[in-house]
Enzyme design. Structure first.
Site, PDB file in Angstrom:
ATOM      1  N   ARG A   1       4.230 -12.608 -19.197  1.00 42.59           N
ATOM      2  CA  ARG A   1       3.423 -11.646 -18.257  1.00 42.59           C
ATOM      3  C   ARG A   1       2.791 -10.547 -18.937  1.00 42.59           C
ATOM      4  O   ARG A   1       3.372 -10.052 -19.811  1.00 42.59           O
ATOM      5  CB  ARG A   1       4.480 -11.033 -17.065  1.00 42.59           C
ATOM      6  CG  ARG A   1       4.847 -12.161 -15.964  1.00 42.59           C
ATOM      7  CD  ARG A   1       6.095 -11.607 -15.246  1.00 42.59           C
ATOM      8  NE  ARG A   1       5.974 -10.511 -14.449  1.00 42.59           N
ATOM      9  CZ  ARG A   1       5.494 -10.563 -13.323  1.00 42.59           C
ATOM     10  NH1 ARG A   1       5.130 -11.600 -12.804  1.00 42.59           N
ATOM     11  NH2 ARG A   1       5.374  -9.341 -12.627  1.00 42.59           N
TER      12      ARG A   1
ATOM     13  N   GLU B   1      14.052 -11.359  -3.264  1.00 43.47           N
ATOM     14  CA  GLU B   1      13.177 -12.400  -2.858  1.00 43.47           C
ATOM     15  C   GLU B   1      14.059 -13.834  -2.408  1.00 43.47           C
ATOM     16  O   GLU B   1      15.233 -13.963  -3.016  1.00 43.47           O
ATOM     17  CB  GLU B   1      12.166 -12.865  -4.015  1.00 43.47           C
ATOM     18  CG  GLU B   1      11.217 -11.926  -4.507  1.00 43.47           C
ATOM     19  CD  GLU B   1      10.592 -12.473  -5.663  1.00 43.47           C
ATOM     20  OE1 GLU B   1       9.298 -12.182  -5.752  1.00 43.47           O
ATOM     21  OE2 GLU B   1      10.977 -13.286  -6.333  1.00 43.47           O
TER      22      GLU B   1
ATOM     23  N   LYS C   1       2.551  -5.029  -1.147  1.00 44.84           N
ATOM     24  CA  LYS C   1       3.549  -5.358  -2.281  1.00 44.84           C
ATOM     25  C   LYS C   1       4.194  -4.122  -2.797  1.00 44.84           C
ATOM     26  O   LYS C   1       5.204  -4.298  -3.349  1.00 44.84           O
ATOM     27  CB  LYS C   1       2.471  -6.074  -3.356  1.00 44.84           C
ATOM     28  CG  LYS C   1       3.284  -6.623  -4.659  1.00 44.84           C
ATOM     29  CD  LYS C   1       2.497  -7.515  -5.617  1.00 44.84           C
ATOM     30  CE  LYS C   1       1.732  -8.532  -4.877  1.00 44.84           C
ATOM     31  NZ  LYS C   1       0.867  -9.115  -5.933  1.00 44.84           N
TER      32      LYS C   1
ATOM     33  N   CYS D   1       4.771 -17.162 -11.167  1.00 44.74           N
ATOM     34  CA  CYS D   1       5.872 -16.612 -10.122  1.00 44.74           C
ATOM     35  C   CYS D   1       4.931 -15.488  -9.238  1.00 44.74           C
ATOM     36  O   CYS D   1       4.408 -14.789  -9.687  1.00 44.74           O
ATOM     37  CB  CYS D   1       7.074 -16.043 -10.831  1.00 44.74           C
ATOM     38  SG  CYS D   1       7.561 -16.489 -12.198  1.00 44.74           S
ATOM     39  N   SER D   2       5.183 -15.665  -8.012  1.00 49.20           N
ATOM     40  CA  SER D   2       4.201 -14.558  -7.203  1.00 49.20           C
ATOM     41  C   SER D   2       4.650 -14.985  -5.716  1.00 49.20           C
ATOM     42  O   SER D   2       5.808 -15.412  -5.242  1.00 49.20           O
ATOM     43  CB  SER D   2       2.727 -15.176  -7.295  1.00 49.20           C
ATOM     44  OG  SER D   2       2.106 -14.077  -6.815  1.00 49.20           O
TER      45      SER D   2
ATOM     46  N   LYS E   1       1.165  -5.523 -16.221  1.00 49.88           N
ATOM     47  CA  LYS E   1       1.691  -5.785 -14.902  1.00 49.88           C
ATOM     48  C   LYS E   1       2.754  -4.863 -14.598  1.00 49.88           C
ATOM     49  O   LYS E   1       3.503  -4.081 -15.432  1.00 49.88           O
ATOM     50  CB  LYS E   1       2.683  -7.306 -15.082  1.00 49.88           C
ATOM     51  CG  LYS E   1       1.865  -8.429 -15.205  1.00 49.88           C
ATOM     52  CD  LYS E   1       1.023  -8.815 -13.888  1.00 49.88           C
ATOM     53  CE  LYS E   1       1.943  -9.540 -13.158  1.00 49.88           C
ATOM     54  NZ  LYS E   1       1.142 -10.183 -11.725  1.00 49.88           N
TER      55      LYS E   1
ATOM     56  N   HIS F   1       8.076  -3.751  -3.004  1.00 49.66           N
ATOM     57  CA  HIS F   1       8.932  -3.733  -4.419  1.00 49.66           C
ATOM     58  C   HIS F   1       9.405  -2.360  -4.893  1.00 49.66           C
ATOM     59  O   HIS F   1      10.164  -2.326  -6.128  1.00 49.66           O
ATOM     60  CB  HIS F   1       8.040  -4.379  -5.450  1.00 49.66           C
ATOM     61  CG  HIS F   1       7.694  -5.623  -5.378  1.00 49.66           C
ATOM     62  ND1 HIS F   1       6.809  -6.071  -4.534  1.00 49.66           N
ATOM     63  CD2 HIS F   1       8.222  -6.736  -6.137  1.00 49.66           C
ATOM     64  CE1 HIS F   1       6.646  -7.507  -4.249  1.00 49.66           C
ATOM     65  NE2 HIS F   1       7.460  -7.923  -5.342  1.00 49.66           N
TER      66      HIS F   1
ATOM     67  N   GLU G   1      12.665  -6.717  -7.634  1.00 45.69           N
ATOM     68  CA  GLU G   1      12.418  -7.965  -6.921  1.00 45.69           C
ATOM     69  C   GLU G   1      13.708  -8.179  -6.029  1.00 45.69           C
ATOM     70  O   GLU G   1      14.801  -8.148  -6.413  1.00 45.69           O
ATOM     71  CB  GLU G   1      12.180  -9.239  -7.423  1.00 45.69           C
ATOM     72  CG  GLU G   1      10.771  -9.153  -8.750  1.00 45.69           C
ATOM     73  CD  GLU G   1       9.590  -9.234  -7.488  1.00 45.69           C
ATOM     74  OE1 GLU G   1       9.775  -9.537  -6.155  1.00 45.69           O
ATOM     75  OE2 GLU G   1       8.545  -9.631  -7.821  1.00 45.69           O
TER      76      GLU G   1
ATOM     77  N   HIS H   1      11.545 -10.570   0.688  1.00 44.10           N
ATOM     78  CA  HIS H   1      10.396 -10.952   1.020  1.00 44.10           C
ATOM     79  C   HIS H   1      10.054 -12.499   0.496  1.00 44.10           C
ATOM     80  O   HIS H   1      11.190 -12.997  -0.455  1.00 44.10           O
ATOM     81  CB  HIS H   1       9.155 -10.244   0.519  1.00 44.10           C
ATOM     82  CG  HIS H   1       9.308  -9.866  -1.013  1.00 44.10           C
ATOM     83  ND1 HIS H   1      10.251  -8.984  -1.472  1.00 44.10           N
ATOM     84  CD2 HIS H   1       8.735 -10.333  -2.050  1.00 44.10           C
ATOM     85  CE1 HIS H   1      10.059  -9.186  -2.726  1.00 44.10           C
ATOM     86  NE2 HIS H   1       9.079  -9.939  -3.262  1.00 44.10           N
TER      87      HIS H   1
END
Length: 253
Positions: free
Chosen positions: A73, A165, A38, A89-90, A77, A42, A163, A54
């Site tokens: 969040r 994605e 990760k 969200c993941s 984080k 990122h 991000e 990803h």
């Protein structure tokens, strides 16, 4: 890849997750081309100004009265701290058994069992919602969104994080018991459409995830939430389109 034992996330720091979790790397058409942790995925840097593309998922959980569960969040984080967003969200991850890596056939059928397993895993980890409250077959897969955003609002213009994605949209309706994990989530709130729109007014001063803003404006309010029964029954299912969006200006980085 080595099989992992049943995953709980207990005792893992945010940095542990960044180094351990293996995100699923993709080409522009959502074809799996590998995996990386990760942290590397990122990082926005001169060599990779949009990180590594990803796979991700976004869960929208509605209670029996049709209210959407939001989360804020946690401040701890590493990416997008303190922002309000949808229920969860993941990322589905590489290396798990049963697998969280869906095939093109899984997407075409709408079953996407890997993404749904990942959603159940993370809803437990982030919000304490136990798996028995979230039968995998109750999730509805709607479509995929491709977006990118630098984390410049929370980390500043020169933020190294962001991000990039292809995001699988999952809807579920269930009345659940929450036990939020304070390392992941600082607040939760159930809202009706009009309450969400009021919360998102600029004068409210709240931070919102860039992906959630896109989804609310383009899809959630105009279509998906307005006709929730149709969404939950698969009426908006679109397995062929990958909707592509640039981020808003403040997230250009």
């Amino acid at each position: 890849p080595a099989k992992m034992a049943e995953w709980t996330g207990e005792g893992q720091s945010q940095l542990d997750f960044m180094e351990k979790d293996q995100c699923i790397l993709l080409d522009m058409e959502d074809k799996v081309i590998g995996h990386d942790n990760k942290y590397e995925t990122h990082i926005f840097c001169p060599e990779r100004p949009r990180g590594k593309l990803h796979r991700a998922f976004s869960v929208f959980l509605f209670d029996s009265s049709g209210r959407l569960l939001l989360q804020q969040r946690a401040a701890s984080k590493i990416t997008f701290p303190n922002v309000w967003t949808n229920t969860c969200c993941s990322h589905p991850l590489s290396g798990y058994e049963p697998t969280e890596v869906d095939t093109p056939e899984d997407v075409a059928s709408g079953k996407v069992p890997g993404v749904k397993r990942a959603a159940v895993r993370k809803l437990l980890h982030e919000l304490g919602i136990t798996a028995d409250q979230l039968p995998v077959d109750k999730f509805t897969f709607l479509t995929r969104l491709h977006y990118w955003a630098a984390d410049s609002v929370t980390h500043g213009y020169s933020s190294p994080w962001g991000e990039h994605e292809i995001d699988y949209i999952l809807f579920i309706q269930a009345d659940v018991t929450l036990q939020p994990n304070p390392e992941e989530v600082s607040d939760t709130k159930y809202v009706a459409i009009h309450e969400l729109l009021l919360m998102m007014q600029p004068e409210g001063g709240l931070l919102w995830s860039p992906w959630f803003r896109i989804i609310v404006t383009r899809f959630l309010v105009p279509m998906w939430w307005t006709d929730l029964p149709k969404s939950l029954s698969g009426g908006f299912f679109d397995p062929t389109t990958i909707h592509r969006f640039d981020c808003t200006e403040e997230h250009m980085g």
